[in-house]
Enzyme design. Structure first.
Site, mmCIF file in Angstrom:
data_model
loop_
_atom_site.group_PDB
_atom_site.id
_atom_site.type_symbol
_atom_site.label_atom_id
_atom_site.label_comp_id
_atom_site.label_asym_id
_atom_site.label_seq_id
_atom_site.Cartn_x
_atom_site.Cartn_y
_atom_site.Cartn_z
ATOM 1 C CB SER A 114 77.013 -5.002 4.062
ATOM 2 O OG SER A 114 76.045 -4.988 3.094
ATOM 3 C CG HIS A 135 78.632 -8.509 0.280
ATOM 4 N ND1 HIS A 135 79.648 -7.595 0.152
ATOM 5 C CD2 HIS A 135 77.548 -7.796 0.674
ATOM 6 C CE1 HIS A 135 79.189 -6.390 0.453
ATOM 7 N NE2 HIS A 135 77.925 -6.489 0.772
ATOM 8 C CG ASN A 185 81.705 -2.487 1.794
ATOM 9 O OD1 ASN A 185 81.683 -1.790 0.786
ATOM 10 N ND2 ASN A 185 80.656 -3.156 2.214
HETATM 11 N N1 LIG Z 1 71.507 -1.756 0.139
HETATM 12 C C1 LIG Z 1 72.731 -2.095 -0.229
HETATM 13 O O1 LIG Z 1 73.425 -1.372 -0.949
HETATM 14 C C2 LIG Z 1 73.288 -3.428 0.198
HETATM 15 C C3 LIG Z 1 74.385 -3.978 -0.500
HETATM 16 C C4 LIG Z 1 74.864 -5.246 -0.134
HETATM 17 C C5 LIG Z 1 74.277 -5.922 0.920
HETATM 18 N N2 LIG Z 1 73.235 -5.364 1.606
HETATM 19 C C6 LIG Z 1 72.633 -6.145 2.689
HETATM 20 O O2 LIG Z 1 71.436 -6.741 2.200
HETATM 21 C C7 LIG Z 1 70.473 -6.854 3.244
HETATM 22 C C8 LIG Z 1 69.197 -6.153 2.838
HETATM 23 O O3 LIG Z 1 69.458 -4.803 2.542
HETATM 24 P P1 LIG Z 1 68.403 -3.908 1.732
HETATM 25 O O4 LIG Z 1 69.101 -2.608 1.472
HETATM 26 O O5 LIG Z 1 67.829 -4.657 0.596
HETATM 27 O O6 LIG Z 1 67.268 -3.690 2.865
HETATM 28 P P2 LIG Z 1 65.762 -3.194 2.693
HETATM 29 O O7 LIG Z 1 65.432 -2.483 3.951
HETATM 30 O O8 LIG Z 1 65.566 -2.504 1.372
HETATM 31 O O9 LIG Z 1 64.907 -4.558 2.622
HETATM 32 C C9 LIG Z 1 64.828 -5.475 3.678
HETATM 33 C C10 LIG Z 1 63.565 -6.309 3.488
HETATM 34 O O10 LIG Z 1 63.597 -7.363 4.438
HETATM 35 C C11 LIG Z 1 62.326 -7.467 5.054
HETATM 36 N N3 LIG Z 1 62.560 -8.016 6.385
HETATM 37 C C12 LIG Z 1 63.161 -7.372 7.434
HETATM 38 N N4 LIG Z 1 63.257 -8.208 8.483
HETATM 39 C C13 LIG Z 1 62.721 -9.391 8.075
HETATM 40 C C14 LIG Z 1 62.561 -10.659 8.695
HETATM 41 N N5 LIG Z 1 62.957 -10.863 9.957
HETATM 42 N N6 LIG Z 1 61.994 -11.668 7.989
HETATM 43 C C15 LIG Z 1 61.613 -11.476 6.709
HETATM 44 N N7 LIG Z 1 61.725 -10.284 6.073
HETATM 45 C C16 LIG Z 1 62.285 -9.280 6.744
HETATM 46 C C17 LIG Z 1 61.752 -6.071 5.042
HETATM 47 O O11 LIG Z 1 60.326 -6.113 5.102
HETATM 48 C C18 LIG Z 1 62.275 -5.540 3.704
HETATM 49 O O12 LIG Z 1 61.365 -5.821 2.660
HETATM 50 C C19 LIG Z 1 71.158 -6.295 4.489
HETATM 51 O O13 LIG Z 1 71.757 -7.347 5.189
HETATM 52 C C20 LIG Z 1 72.211 -5.352 3.909
HETATM 53 O O14 LIG Z 1 73.299 -5.159 4.787
HETATM 54 C C21 LIG Z 1 72.718 -4.140 1.255
#
Ligand SMILES: NC(=O)c1ccc[n+]([C@@H]2O[C@H](COP(=O)([O-])OP(=O)(O)OC[C@H]3O[C@@H](n4cnc5c(N)ncnc54)[C@H](O)[C@@H]3O)[C@@H](O)[C@H]2O)c1
Length: 374
Positions: A114, A135, A185
């Site tokens: 993001s 994204h 954003n």
């Molecule tokens: N949550 C949102 O609203 C949103 C929206 C758009 C984009 N994003 C982006 O998506 C990505 C994930 O966000 P999320 O909210 O799903 O996070 P989250 O914390 O819910 O999930 C992340 C997952 O990745 C795993 N993980 C972490 N480091 C790792 C690694 N090195 N290798 C393998 N697995 C690993 C963790 O165990 C976890 O299951 C981020 O880059 C975030 O910026 C989030």
């Protein structure tokens, strides 16, 4: 049918996995954390259950979708056509992950970041040209929009594959440049920022929201902050302001910081700027509030447009789909008319305190944008 790899099985990774599995693709799932791997299929099943319960998704379609999911190690991603990461939002972690992934597969690669630069994530790779940004928005199975980021050297085949698989899965894929906040954003900032400016000038937040709702917005700026959380809004604004060299266009209004300090973060804490109170009637000068906020939205959109990599239609569509806006910033600007928008920005600049005057500086691309066809 393609083979899609998803790394990171949190809220976003699972949602994205569901999108491609629902489109009929085989989806290979990986995560560094064992409980995330072990519970992935059940969490997707739990997410689908309400749709099965109301008859929107037949049980056998759900079972077929779940049967297309398989948990693998990173080495098991070898047969993938496209690997998308949704791991922690940390540059070094994403770089290390893609280095490991590119060693085992010739797939196109995509990041769901993001706030990080796609170019920075690609920088350490042997084949940086294979990486694009996809994204998704939360919840990924519901939100139609996917912002699509390519770099000057991106392999056209990798880009075309990532785009077409995502469009075939039912998403609206909008191209944008690799700039902070991408489209939504970033272009959303004035919606909150100008509402906060009005509040600091003594306006009631409920009345500001009521004015925007009366103009067709599903939620007013303060209702949106309360929904997502004032802490999340503050962090997003701070991150964008830092990435944009401290520009006053992303000024942190003290009212937002104070709200976070008080702990009145919105729905999640039971009290926010306006939550849980019902909105009042729209005030008599609602049109002036709407003009001010929409002038700032159009100016920010023009600033992004002028940087290249996106189109007016793309920006408008992104804000309609990503934020449920009733119309995009360029369409709003045209409804008011070029002259009304430019006059409003000049008025705001003249009235602003010295340090905030540059916030209202008219982007040179704004006037022409409001006159040319969308
Ligand atoms: N949550 C949102 O609203 C949103 C929206 C758009 C984009 N994003 C982006 O998506 C990505 C994930 O966000 P999320 O909210 O799903 O996070 P989250 O914390 O819910 O999930 C992340 C997952 O990745 C795993 N993980 C972490 N480091 C790792 C690694 N090195 N290798 C393998 N697995 C690993 C963790 O165990 C976890 O299951 C981020 O880059 C975030 O910026 C989030």
């Amino acid at each position: 049918m393609a083979v899609i790899g998803i790394v990171g099985l949190g809220v976003m990774g699972l949602g994205i996995a569901q999108v491609y599995a629902a489109a009929g693709h085989e989806v290979l799932l990986a995560d560094a954390y064992a409980p995330a791997r072990e519970t992935a299929a059940q969490r997707i099943r739990d997410g689908l259950a309400p749709r099965v319960a109301v008859g929107k998704l037949p049980v056998d379609a759900m079972e077929a979708l779940l049967a297309r999911l398989k948990v693998v190690k990173i080495s098991g991603l070898a047969p993938c056509d496209l690997v998308i990461e949704a791991i922690a939002e940390k540059l070094e972690a994403k770089q290390a992950l893609f280095a490991a992934v590119e060693a085992v597969t010739d797939a196109a690669l995509a990041t769901n970041t993001s706030s990080l630069s796609v170019a920075a994530i690609a920088a350490g790779l042997k084949r940086p040209d294979r990486l694009v940004g996809l994204h998704f928005f939360n919840p990924a199975p519901v939100m139609k929009l996917v912002e699509f980021i390519t770099l000057p050297g991106t392999d056209p085949q990798a880009a075309a594959l990532a785009r077409s698989l995502t469009e075939q899965a039912g998403k609206v894929v909008i191209a944008c440049a690799d700039t902070p906040g991408f489209i939504v954003n970033r272009c959303a900032r004035p919606y909150y920022g100008e509402a906060l400016a009005l509040m600091e000038e003594g306006r009631n937040p409920g009345e500001i929201d009521a004015a925007m709702v009366a103009a067709g917005y599903r939620l007013g700026p303060f209702q949106l902050i309360d929904l997502v959380g004032a802490d999340i809004n503050l962090a997003a604004t701070e991150s964008l302001q830092a990435a944009m060299g401290g520009s006053p266009r992303y000024h942190i209004f003290p009212a937002l910081r104070a709200q976070v300090t008080r702990g009145d973060l919105g729905r999640k804490t039971g009290r926010g700027f306006v939550y849980p109170d019902p909105l009042p009637e729209a005030p008599a000068d609602a049109a002036a509030i709407v003009l001010r906020i929409e002038a700032m939205l159009a100016n920010e959109a023009a600033t992004l447009l002028a940087e290249g990599g996106s189109t007016m239609t793309g920006i408008d569509t992104a804000l309609e789909l990503g934020l449920n806006f009733p119309r995009g910033p360029f369409e709003s600007g045209r409804r008011h008319g070029r002259s009304a928008i430019l006059t409003e920005l000049l008025r705001l600049e003249a009235a602003a305190p010295g340090d905030l005057k540059p916030r209202y500086a008219i982007c040179p691309a704004l006037g022409p944008a409001l006159q040319s066809p969308l």
